[in-house]
Design a protein around this motif. Structure first.
Motif, PDB file in Angstrom:
ATOM      1  N   ALA A 231      81.717  62.031  21.896  1.00 17.80           N
ATOM      2  CA  ALA A 231      80.659  63.009  22.124  1.00 17.80           C
ATOM      3  C   ALA A 231      79.279  62.365  22.141  1.00 17.80           C
ATOM      4  O   ALA A 231      78.269  63.064  22.028  1.00 17.80           O
ATOM      5  CB  ALA A 231      80.709  64.083  21.037  1.00 17.80           C
ATOM      6  N   GLU A 232      79.223  61.024  22.311  1.00 18.95           N
ATOM      7  CA  GLU A 232      77.962  60.316  22.203  1.00 18.95           C
ATOM      8  C   GLU A 232      77.770  59.301  23.326  1.00 18.95           C
ATOM      9  O   GLU A 232      78.754  58.788  23.884  1.00 18.95           O
ATOM     10  CB  GLU A 232      77.878  59.575  20.853  1.00 18.95           C
ATOM     11  CG  GLU A 232      77.965  60.483  19.647  1.00 18.95           C
ATOM     12  CD  GLU A 232      78.169  59.728  18.352  1.00 18.95           C
ATOM     13  OE1 GLU A 232      77.835  60.290  17.289  1.00 18.95           O
ATOM     14  OE2 GLU A 232      78.677  58.583  18.394  1.00 18.95           O
ATOM     15  N   ILE A 233      76.520  59.031  23.628  1.00 17.85           N
ATOM     16  CA  ILE A 233      76.154  57.872  24.426  1.00 17.85           C
ATOM     17  C   ILE A 233      75.518  56.881  23.463  1.00 17.85           C
ATOM     18  O   ILE A 233      74.513  57.195  22.801  1.00 17.85           O
ATOM     19  CB  ILE A 233      75.157  58.230  25.554  1.00 17.85           C
ATOM     20  CG1 ILE A 233      75.747  59.319  26.465  1.00 17.85           C
ATOM     21  CG2 ILE A 233      74.788  56.987  26.345  1.00 17.85           C
ATOM     22  CD1 ILE A 233      77.024  58.919  27.178  1.00 17.85           C
TER      23      ILE A 233
ATOM     24  N   ILE B  61      71.735  56.332  19.460  1.00 13.61           N
ATOM     25  CA  ILE B  61      72.936  57.144  19.608  1.00 13.61           C
ATOM     26  C   ILE B  61      72.501  58.554  20.006  1.00 13.61           C
ATOM     27  O   ILE B  61      71.797  59.235  19.253  1.00 13.61           O
ATOM     28  CB  ILE B  61      73.772  57.179  18.314  1.00 13.61           C
ATOM     29  CG1 ILE B  61      74.204  55.764  17.926  1.00 13.61           C
ATOM     30  CG2 ILE B  61      74.983  58.089  18.482  1.00 13.61           C
ATOM     31  CD1 ILE B  61      74.970  55.694  16.617  1.00 13.61           C
ATOM     32  N   HIS B  62      72.897  58.969  21.191  1.00 16.47           N
ATOM     33  CA  HIS B  62      72.493  60.271  21.730  1.00 16.47           C
ATOM     34  C   HIS B  62      73.716  61.187  21.745  1.00 16.47           C
ATOM     35  O   HIS B  62      74.731  60.881  22.371  1.00 16.47           O
ATOM     36  CB  HIS B  62      71.943  60.105  23.143  1.00 16.47           C
ATOM     37  CG  HIS B  62      71.176  61.286  23.632  1.00 16.47           C
ATOM     38  ND1 HIS B  62      69.798  61.300  23.732  1.00 16.47           N
ATOM     39  CD2 HIS B  62      71.595  62.512  24.047  1.00 16.47           C
ATOM     40  CE1 HIS B  62      69.401  62.463  24.196  1.00 16.47           C
ATOM     41  NE2 HIS B  62      70.473  63.221  24.389  1.00 16.47           N
ATOM     42  N   SER B  63      73.619  62.303  21.055  1.00 19.80           N
ATOM     43  CA  SER B  63      74.724  63.256  20.992  1.00 19.80           C
ATOM     44  C   SER B  63      74.726  64.147  22.232  1.00 19.80           C
ATOM     45  O   SER B  63      73.741  64.834  22.502  1.00 19.80           O
ATOM     46  CB  SER B  63      74.611  64.115  19.728  1.00 19.80           C
ATOM     47  OG  SER B  63      75.666  65.041  19.653  1.00 19.80           O
ATOM     48  N   VAL B  64      75.824  64.107  22.994  1.00 18.11           N
ATOM     49  CA  VAL B  64      75.912  64.906  24.222  1.00 18.11           C
ATOM     50  C   VAL B  64      77.023  65.949  24.159  1.00 18.11           C
ATOM     51  O   VAL B  64      77.129  66.798  25.051  1.00 18.11           O
ATOM     52  CB  VAL B  64      76.128  64.005  25.458  1.00 18.11           C
ATOM     53  CG1 VAL B  64      74.925  63.101  25.671  1.00 18.11           C
ATOM     54  CG2 VAL B  64      77.419  63.202  25.346  1.00 18.11           C
TER      55      VAL B  64
ATOM     56  N   LYS C 144      86.160  57.007  20.595  1.00 18.58           N
ATOM     57  CA  LYS C 144      86.742  57.192  21.918  1.00 18.58           C
ATOM     58  C   LYS C 144      85.983  56.416  23.002  1.00 18.58           C
ATOM     59  O   LYS C 144      85.397  56.993  23.915  1.00 18.58           O
ATOM     60  CB  LYS C 144      86.791  58.677  22.293  1.00 18.58           C
ATOM     61  CG  LYS C 144      87.684  58.969  23.503  1.00 18.58           C
ATOM     62  CD  LYS C 144      87.663  60.431  23.882  1.00 18.58           C
ATOM     63  CE  LYS C 144      88.508  60.676  25.131  1.00 18.58           C
ATOM     64  NZ  LYS C 144      88.456  62.097  25.576  1.00 18.58           N
ATOM     65  N   PRO C 145      85.984  55.089  22.951  1.00 22.55           N
ATOM     66  CA  PRO C 145      85.202  54.300  23.909  1.00 22.55           C
ATOM     67  C   PRO C 145      85.741  54.412  25.331  1.00 22.55           C
ATOM     68  O   PRO C 145      86.933  54.257  25.573  1.00 22.55           O
ATOM     69  CB  PRO C 145      85.331  52.874  23.374  1.00 22.55           C
ATOM     70  CG  PRO C 145      86.592  52.874  22.582  1.00 22.55           C
ATOM     71  CD  PRO C 145      86.708  54.243  21.993  1.00 22.55           C
ATOM     72  N   MET C 146      84.826  54.665  26.278  1.00 28.19           N
ATOM     73  CA  MET C 146      85.184  54.811  27.693  1.00 28.19           C
ATOM     74  C   MET C 146      84.317  53.869  28.535  1.00 28.19           C
ATOM     75  O   MET C 146      84.487  52.660  28.467  1.00 28.19           O
ATOM     76  CB  MET C 146      85.019  56.270  28.111  1.00 28.19           C
ATOM     77  CG  MET C 146      85.958  57.246  27.405  1.00 28.19           C
ATOM     78  SD  MET C 146      87.623  57.279  28.074  1.00 28.19           S
ATOM     79  CE  MET C 146      87.387  58.242  29.559  1.00 28.19           C
ATOM     80  N   GLY C 147      83.384  54.418  29.322  1.00 28.15           N
ATOM     81  CA  GLY C 147      82.611  53.610  30.239  1.00 28.15           C
ATOM     82  C   GLY C 147      81.687  52.624  29.545  1.00 28.15           C
ATOM     83  O   GLY C 147      81.106  52.913  28.496  1.00 28.15           O
TER      84      GLY C 147
ATOM     85  N   ASP D  95      65.032  52.961  36.049  1.00 25.31           N
ATOM     86  CA  ASP D  95      64.121  53.115  34.918  1.00 25.31           C
ATOM     87  C   ASP D  95      64.794  52.836  33.580  1.00 25.31           C
ATOM     88  O   ASP D  95      64.176  53.008  32.528  1.00 25.31           O
ATOM     89  CB  ASP D  95      63.541  54.531  34.904  1.00 25.31           C
ATOM     90  CG  ASP D  95      62.673  54.819  36.126  1.00 25.31           C
ATOM     91  OD1 ASP D  95      61.961  53.899  36.570  1.00 25.31           O
ATOM     92  OD2 ASP D  95      62.740  55.950  36.644  1.00 25.31           O
ATOM     93  N   GLY D  96      66.070  52.433  33.621  1.00 23.23           N
ATOM     94  CA  GLY D  96      66.788  52.142  32.388  1.00 23.23           C
ATOM     95  C   GLY D  96      67.395  53.344  31.711  1.00 23.23           C
ATOM     96  O   GLY D  96      67.886  53.234  30.571  1.00 23.23           O
ATOM     97  N   ALA D  97      67.393  54.496  32.364  1.00 22.74           N
ATOM     98  CA  ALA D  97      67.973  55.711  31.781  1.00 22.74           C
ATOM     99  C   ALA D  97      69.466  55.784  32.096  1.00 22.74           C
ATOM    100  O   ALA D  97      69.877  55.500  33.223  1.00 22.74           O
ATOM    101  CB  ALA D  97      67.267  56.949  32.318  1.00 22.74           C
ATOM    102  N   PRO D  98      70.292  56.176  31.132  1.00 23.72           N
ATOM    103  CA  PRO D  98      71.724  56.306  31.402  1.00 23.72           C
ATOM    104  C   PRO D  98      72.030  57.394  32.420  1.00 23.72           C
ATOM    105  O   PRO D  98      71.450  58.486  32.386  1.00 23.72           O
ATOM    106  CB  PRO D  98      72.318  56.670  30.029  1.00 23.72           C
ATOM    107  CG  PRO D  98      71.317  56.185  29.039  1.00 23.72           C
ATOM    108  CD  PRO D  98      69.978  56.374  29.702  1.00 23.72           C
ATOM    109  N   VAL D  99      72.929  57.084  33.337  1.00 21.76           N
ATOM    110  CA  VAL D  99      73.515  58.048  34.269  1.00 21.76           C
ATOM    111  C   VAL D  99      75.023  57.967  34.058  1.00 21.76           C
ATOM    112  O   VAL D  99      75.581  56.868  34.020  1.00 21.76           O
ATOM    113  CB  VAL D  99      73.159  57.722  35.731  1.00 21.76           C
ATOM    114  CG1 VAL D  99      73.776  58.751  36.668  1.00 21.76           C
ATOM    115  CG2 VAL D  99      71.655  57.659  35.924  1.00 21.76           C
ATOM    116  N   PHE D 100      75.686  59.111  33.937  1.00 15.87           N
ATOM    117  CA  PHE D 100      77.095  59.064  33.594  1.00 15.87           C
ATOM    118  C   PHE D 100      77.896  60.118  34.343  1.00 15.87           C
ATOM    119  O   PHE D 100      77.353  61.123  34.824  1.00 15.87           O
ATOM    120  CB  PHE D 100      77.305  59.223  32.083  1.00 15.87           C
ATOM    121  CG  PHE D 100      76.631  60.409  31.460  1.00 15.87           C
ATOM    122  CD1 PHE D 100      77.264  61.639  31.395  1.00 15.87           C
ATOM    123  CD2 PHE D 100      75.358  60.289  30.922  1.00 15.87           C
ATOM    124  CE1 PHE D 100      76.650  62.740  30.809  1.00 15.87           C
ATOM    125  CE2 PHE D 100      74.726  61.381  30.320  1.00 15.87           C
ATOM    126  CZ  PHE D 100      75.376  62.605  30.267  1.00 15.87           C
TER     127      PHE D 100
END
Length: 368
Positions: free
Chosen positions: A81-83, A109-112, A63-66, A125-130
């Motif tokens: 369900a992942e980043i 792959i981070h499960s969210v 389910k690719p989005m952003g 800092d290179g951290a994902p914000v979503f």
């Protein structure tokens, strides 16, 4: 009535077409494109072949989005369900199958969980914000939990598992979330569905202020050349917010109408790259877009339009016809002619192995 295999194949068939100048324009701009389609479960790369033709690479994704490209070989994707974080594994002189000059491999792959993540970016800092649409907030990753909320719209009174305002878009500025879009300011579950026509807003994240009202299902806010650009999806218009710094909410100034439900926007070297989708249920019921299409004697289509910001005209395009009717995001991949992305969990991800080694002119060309 039961479809035969031939009839089903015809229904599932996909055709690609493009304007005559698309490949040359990508070459002049020295870039390629990435498109996400959650409907099809595919991530597309639009590049240029050595023979001057358009090269379309597709890879299966959850389910690719952003999408977010960091300019340093890193590609981040909100997927189901992942980043997912990908990294280009090729040196400048290396090629995959003598074709691909970038190969984005899944590395983290981070499960969210199913947060209905929409837009995504990286902070300083290179951290994902979503955009955590399901919980009406901007979020980042947690080592322990599904997410850490970092901001909520001023109308939202609590972090709760209810899509109330349909927060969807995020514009980054100087490594921080700067503006967001939401379909409404509703504070009750599913309240946004009753505000699709003109309840949309753009919000300044740092100041917690609404900077534009009266929008119709806005998406994809982007900061570019000192302006806040966005897609007023319910009217099919690309434009910017005028009077952004005036204290009172500004006004949306459209510059062009595109025949589709608009989602996915990047601005690059004087051009806007705009994603278009067809209606999910045959018609855009209740939205101004339906009347706009009728007035233009046009049907909605799925694909990409490149808009010259100086003239407000479409100068090139890519179109998808057939079973795929919806896109979500668009990203620019500068400096690469023909990139590819490897699907996580597949045979390619298991067999394509690389390691750190000194870069020399004698390093062999990578092969699959």
């Amino acid at each position: 009535m039961t479809n035969t295999a031939s009839e089903q194949n015809q229904q599932d068939a996909v055709e690609y077409s493009q304007s005559r100048g698309l490949v040359d324009r990508l070459a002049r701009l020295d870039c390629s494109l990435a498109l996400s389609s959650y409907q099809s479960g595919l991530l597309y790369h639009l590049g240029r072949g050595s023979d001057g033709s358009l090269h379309v690479h597709q890879s299966a994704m959850p389910k690719p989005m952003g999408l977010h490209y960091d300019g340093q070989g890193g590609l981040t994707l909100a997927g189901g369900a992942e980043i997912l974080r990908f990294q280009n594994i090729l040196a400048p002189h290396e090629r995959i199958n003598n074709v691909f000059d970038a190969c984005f491999m899944p590395r983290l792959i981070h499960s969210v969980g199913e947060l209905d993540v929409h837009d995504i970016g990286l902070d300083a800092d290179g951290a994902p914000v979503f955009v955590n649409t399901r919980f009406n907030c901007l979020s980042t990753l947690s080592k322990r939990h599904s997410f850490v909320p970092v901001w909520t719209p001023p109308s939202i009174t609590q972090i709760v598992d209810e899509d109330r305002c349909h927060l969807n878009g995020m514009a980054m500025r100087d490594g921080q979330p700067a503006y967001v879009t939401a379909v409404s300011q509703s504070n009750t579950i599913d309240g946004w569905r009753d505000r699709r026509v003109d309840g949309g807003v753009a919000i300044d994240v740092q100041n917690n202020q609404v900077v534009c009202k009266g929008l119709s299902m806005p998406h994809s806010p982007r900061w570019y050349n000192g302006k806040l650009w966005l897609l007023n999806s319910g009217t099919g218009e690309l434009g910017y917010v005028d009077g952004l710094e005036g204290g009172d909410p500004g006004q949306f100034k459209p510059i062009v109408f595109c025949p589709g439900f608009l989602r996915g926007l990047r601005l690059y070297k004087g051009y806007a790259f705009v994603g278009l989708s067809k209606p999910r249920y045959k018609r855009f019921e209740g939205l101004p877009l339906a009347d706009r299409l009728d007035a233009a004697d046009s049907d909605a289509w799925c694909g990409l339009q490149i808009i010259d910001l100086a003239t407000g005209t479409c100068v090139d395009w890519f179109r998808i016809d057939g079973a795929i009717t919806e896109l979500y995001d668009v990203e620019i991949i500068p400096g690469f002619a023909t990139p590819m992305t490897v699907s996580p969990g597949g045979a390619e991800a298991a067999s394509l192995i690389t390691w750190d080694k000194p870069e020399t002119a004698d390093t062999p060309t990578s092969q699959r």
